[in-house]
Scaffold this motif. Structure first.
Motif, PDB file in Angstrom:
ATOM      1  N   LEU A 309      41.876  41.868  34.457  1.00 18.31           N
ATOM      2  CA  LEU A 309      41.887  41.867  32.995  1.00 18.31           C
ATOM      3  C   LEU A 309      42.169  40.475  32.442  1.00 18.31           C
ATOM      4  CD1 LEU A 309      43.691  45.258  32.230  1.00 18.31           C
ATOM      5  CD2 LEU A 309      41.249  44.737  32.026  1.00 18.31           C
ATOM      6  N   ARG A 310      42.960  39.678  33.165  1.00 15.37           N
ATOM      7  CA  ARG A 310      43.158  38.290  32.727  1.00 15.37           C
ATOM      8  C   ARG A 310      41.854  37.509  32.841  1.00 15.37           C
ATOM      9  NH1 ARG A 310      48.193  38.992  35.305  1.00 15.37           N
ATOM     10  NH2 ARG A 310      47.792  37.619  37.100  1.00 15.37           N
ATOM     11  N   ASP A 311      41.067  37.768  33.890  1.00 17.37           N
ATOM     12  CA  ASP A 311      39.733  37.158  33.983  1.00 17.37           C
ATOM     13  C   ASP A 311      38.903  37.512  32.757  1.00 17.37           C
ATOM     14  OD1 ASP A 311      40.399  36.352  36.573  1.00 17.37           O
ATOM     15  OD2 ASP A 311      39.233  37.927  37.547  1.00 17.37           O
ATOM     16  N   VAL A 312      38.882  38.792  32.452  1.00 11.57           N
ATOM     17  CA  VAL A 312      38.053  39.293  31.354  1.00 11.57           C
ATOM     18  C   VAL A 312      38.460  38.652  30.037  1.00 11.57           C
ATOM     19  CG1 VAL A 312      37.627  41.356  29.960  1.00 11.57           C
ATOM     20  CG2 VAL A 312      37.425  41.474  32.457  1.00 11.57           C
ATOM     21  N   ALA A 313      39.768  38.612  29.771  1.00 11.20           N
ATOM     22  CA  ALA A 313      40.243  38.040  28.514  1.00 11.20           C
ATOM     23  C   ALA A 313      39.920  36.553  28.433  1.00 11.20           C
ATOM     24  CB  ALA A 313      41.749  38.274  28.372  1.00 11.20           C
ATOM     25  N   ARG A 343      41.294  29.546  38.099  1.00  9.35           N
ATOM     26  CA  ARG A 343      41.475  29.240  39.530  1.00  9.35           C
ATOM     27  C   ARG A 343      42.930  29.299  39.975  1.00  9.35           C
ATOM     28  NH1 ARG A 343      37.712  24.640  38.761  1.00  9.35           N
ATOM     29  NH2 ARG A 343      35.627  25.352  39.367  1.00  9.35           N
ATOM     30  N   ALA A 344      43.825  28.645  39.242  1.00 11.90           N
ATOM     31  CA  ALA A 344      45.212  28.537  39.689  1.00 11.90           C
ATOM     32  C   ALA A 344      45.890  29.901  39.734  1.00 11.90           C
ATOM     33  CB  ALA A 344      45.984  27.583  38.776  1.00 11.90           C
ATOM     34  N   ALA A 350      46.943  35.538  44.878  1.00  8.74           N
ATOM     35  CA  ALA A 350      46.413  35.856  46.201  1.00  8.74           C
ATOM     36  C   ALA A 350      47.357  35.348  47.286  1.00  8.74           C
ATOM     37  CB  ALA A 350      45.027  35.249  46.380  1.00  8.74           C
ATOM     38  N   GLY A 351      47.874  34.125  47.117  1.00  6.25           N
ATOM     39  CA  GLY A 351      48.791  33.567  48.093  1.00  6.25           C
ATOM     40  C   GLY A 351      50.109  34.306  48.149  1.00  6.25           C
ATOM     41  N   ARG A 390      59.476  38.547  33.738  1.00  4.73           N
ATOM     42  CA  ARG A 390      58.409  38.124  32.841  1.00  4.73           C
ATOM     43  C   ARG A 390      57.092  37.972  33.600  1.00  4.73           C
ATOM     44  NH1 ARG A 390      59.890  37.070  27.900  1.00  4.73           N
ATOM     45  NH2 ARG A 390      57.942  35.961  27.473  1.00  4.73           N
ATOM     46  N   GLU A 391      57.170  37.512  34.858  1.00  6.59           N
ATOM     47  CA  GLU A 391      55.967  37.452  35.688  1.00  6.59           C
ATOM     48  C   GLU A 391      55.400  38.848  35.897  1.00  6.59           C
ATOM     49  OE1 GLU A 391      54.117  35.154  37.056  1.00  6.59           O
ATOM     50  OE2 GLU A 391      55.258  33.318  36.698  1.00  6.59           O
ATOM     51  N   ALA A 392      56.267  39.815  36.234  1.00  9.31           N
ATOM     52  CA  ALA A 392      55.816  41.188  36.470  1.00  9.31           C
ATOM     53  C   ALA A 392      55.188  41.786  35.219  1.00  9.31           C
ATOM     54  CB  ALA A 392      56.988  42.049  36.938  1.00  9.31           C
ATOM     55  N   ALA A 393      55.700  41.388  34.045  1.00 16.33           N
ATOM     56  CA  ALA A 393      55.164  41.891  32.781  1.00 16.33           C
ATOM     57  C   ALA A 393      53.905  41.156  32.342  1.00 16.33           C
ATOM     58  CB  ALA A 393      56.231  41.792  31.686  1.00 16.33           C
ATOM     59  N   GLY A 394      53.517  40.114  33.099  1.00 19.47           N
ATOM     60  CA  GLY A 394      52.317  39.362  32.764  1.00 19.47           C
ATOM     61  C   GLY A 394      52.494  38.434  31.590  1.00 19.47           C
ATOM     62  N   LEU A 395      53.717  38.005  31.321  1.00 23.98           N
ATOM     63  CA  LEU A 395      54.002  37.217  30.129  1.00 23.98           C
ATOM     64  C   LEU A 395      54.080  35.724  30.398  1.00 23.98           C
ATOM     65  CD1 LEU A 395      56.752  39.507  28.547  1.00 23.98           C
ATOM     66  CD2 LEU A 395      54.301  39.469  28.040  1.00 23.98           C
ATOM     67  N   SER A 396      53.860  35.300  31.638  1.00 19.35           N
ATOM     68  CA  SER A 396      53.973  33.883  31.984  1.00 19.35           C
ATOM     69  C   SER A 396      52.600  33.243  32.099  1.00 19.35           C
ATOM     70  CB  SER A 396      54.725  33.728  33.303  1.00 19.35           C
ATOM     71  OG  SER A 396      56.027  34.265  33.198  1.00 19.35           O
ATOM     72  N   GLY A 397      52.576  31.911  32.064  1.00 22.09           N
ATOM     73  CA  GLY A 397      51.330  31.186  32.271  1.00 22.09           C
ATOM     74  C   GLY A 397      50.526  31.023  30.991  1.00 22.09           C
ATOM     75  N   ASP A 398      49.307  30.516  31.158  1.00 22.52           N
ATOM     76  CA  ASP A 398      48.409  30.234  30.042  1.00 22.52           C
ATOM     77  C   ASP A 398      47.621  31.496  29.709  1.00 22.52           C
ATOM     78  OD1 ASP A 398      46.802  29.102  28.143  1.00 22.52           O
ATOM     79  OD2 ASP A 398      45.637  27.864  29.526  1.00 22.52           O
ATOM     80  N   LEU A 399      48.206  32.349  28.880  1.00 22.76           N
ATOM     81  CA  LEU A 399      47.609  33.640  28.584  1.00 22.76           C
ATOM     82  C   LEU A 399      46.497  33.533  27.545  1.00 22.76           C
ATOM     83  CD1 LEU A 399      50.702  36.025  28.296  1.00 22.76           C
ATOM     84  CD2 LEU A 399      49.042  35.896  30.173  1.00 22.76           C
ATOM     85  N   PRO A 400      45.413  34.266  27.736  1.00 27.28           N
ATOM     86  CA  PRO A 400      44.390  34.375  26.692  1.00 27.28           C
ATOM     87  C   PRO A 400      44.959  35.036  25.436  1.00 27.28           C
ATOM     88  CG  PRO A 400      43.558  35.162  28.807  1.00 27.28           C
ATOM     89  CD  PRO A 400      45.030  34.994  28.961  1.00 27.28           C
TER      90      PRO A 400
END
Length: 404
Positions: A309-313, A343-344, A350-351, A390-400
């Protein structure tokens, strides 16, 4: 130009239709090519399959008008408990506990049955005039020419668009025809997926129990029921799947424990082989990949759909922004912006899932001691624990934008 739609999307599962709805918000028309007949997408009744949707994914489904159609069937994830141990011996006293009260945004995620998500998605697609679905459509060829890309279906029809998106799974035909190679390996493990009813309430707690043969995830469903994702060696998984209900529950009970009381099966049982499968490129001329077509990871923590879903957004946002600037949405530089964005995140998850599976899926005494100590240390550090929540909730990183 003679276009059937601006974007052609191969794959009618979850990511493909969600992408079509996201693109429609930017005014783009799309055709979703679904290899399955329409009747197969009808509500199959309770079958045990469910998804752990991170809070960021839920926000996206809200923005696209999907969530309101399914919210009454969603179970909030209030806590997550991660522990290590052996089946029949219980969990190690060193564990990791995520409590949703440690973040301001609310529940870390929600568990939603596959049937309710698909039905809500189908209703939203049917209500969107910019999206059309062609069911029972198998793509047999694709070709780029004169600023367009065309696909040929097995019935001889040819459809043309500005961009082709592969949302067609780990064995993506779109990727193969575009010459995109894959990297990965087989884990020698399979996941057994089902649902159980239990005597005692789960209180919205999701459990992740690591055993030497693989992890067991227990995801809360509405009522006294839970969805199970149980990883075993492929040989053992085949044996367990072949058992009758009593035998299956007898094999499950030592790993599951008795904290929820008596168990009984609900719905069907499934088994899926596990491995890592990464596309070496997310794009090709007038082609982009999203979801499992781009990456197939271990189902640890149920992050596969959230990653897709992050790909899609991100893809939808990239294309909509390109259109506003008057750019060709199928141009290489536009698609490279999407690939660079994703990519990142893909490589990191995956890692992490590959590394955690290797770290925990063994019974070495020294390794067990170190990893149990690690869980205990992380649990004792509020700042680090909050970051992981916050990582588990998907709230970190460069979010769409759709996930903010």
């Amino acid at each position: 130009m003679n276009l059937d739609a601006e974007i052609l999307i191969v794959g009618g599962g979850l990511n493909g239709p969600v992408l079509a709805l996201a693109l429609a918000q930017g005014g783009y028309s799309s055709v979703v090519l679904d290899a399955l007949p329409a009747v197969v997408r009808d509500d199959p009744g309770f079958d045990g399959r469910a998804y752990a949707l991170a809070l960021a994914s839920k926000r996206m489904l809200v923005a696209l008008g999907i969530w309101a159609r399914a919210t009454e069937h969603a179970q909030p994830i209030l806590d997550i408990k991660v522990s290590d141990g052996r089946a029949g011996e219980g969990a190690s006293p060193m564990h990791l506990h995520f409590d949703h009260h440690e973040i301001e945004e609310g529940p870390m995620g929600f568990v939603l049955e596959d049937r309710f998500l698909r039905r809500a998605l189908g209703e939203a697609v049917a209500a969107q005039p910019l999206v059309s679905v062609v069911s029972g459509a198998k793509v047999v060829a694709q070709q780029v020419s004169s600023g367009l890309i065309g696909v040929t279906l097995d019935d001889g029809r040819v459809l043309r668009g500005l961009l082709l998106v592969g949302c067609d799974g780990r064995s993506s035909g779109v990727a193969e025809r575009a010459g995109i190679l894959r990297t990965g390996w087989d884990y020698g493990q399979s996941s057994l997926v089902c649902a159980v009813a239990h005597e005692l309430p789960h209180h919205g707690v999701a459990q992740q129990f690591f055993m030497p043969t693989g992890p067991l995830a227990i995801l809360p469903l509405p009522g006294n029921a839970s969805s199970i994702v149980w990883t075993e060696s492929s040989e053992r998984a085949a044996e367990i799947l072949a058992m009758d209900e009593a035998g299956f529950l007898g094999a499950l009970r030592p790993a599951f424990g008795d904290f929820l009381g008596g168990l009984r099966l609900r719905g069907d049982r499934y088994s899926y082989p596990l491995g890592l499968s990464l596309a070496q490129s997310l794009t090709a001329p007038r082609v982009a990949l999203a979801g499992d077509a781009a990456h197939g990871i271990h189902p640890l923590a149920g992050q596969g759909l959230n990653l897709g879903l992050r790909d899609v957004a991100a893809l939808a946002e990239t294309l909509i922004e390109a259109g506003r600037l008057g750019q060709d949405i199928g141009a290489a530089d536009v698609l490279e912006r999407y690939a660079r964005w994703r990519r990142a995140d893909i490589a990191a998850l995956a890692g992490v899932t590959d590394g955690i599976n290797r770290l925990f899926s063994n019974d070495n005494f020294v390794v067990r001691a170190v990893r149990d100590l690690g869980l205990g240390v992380v649990n004792s550090l509020p700042g680090l624990r909050r970051g992981l929540i916050r990582e588990a909730a998907g709230l970190s990183g460069d979010l769409p934008r759709l996930m903010r």
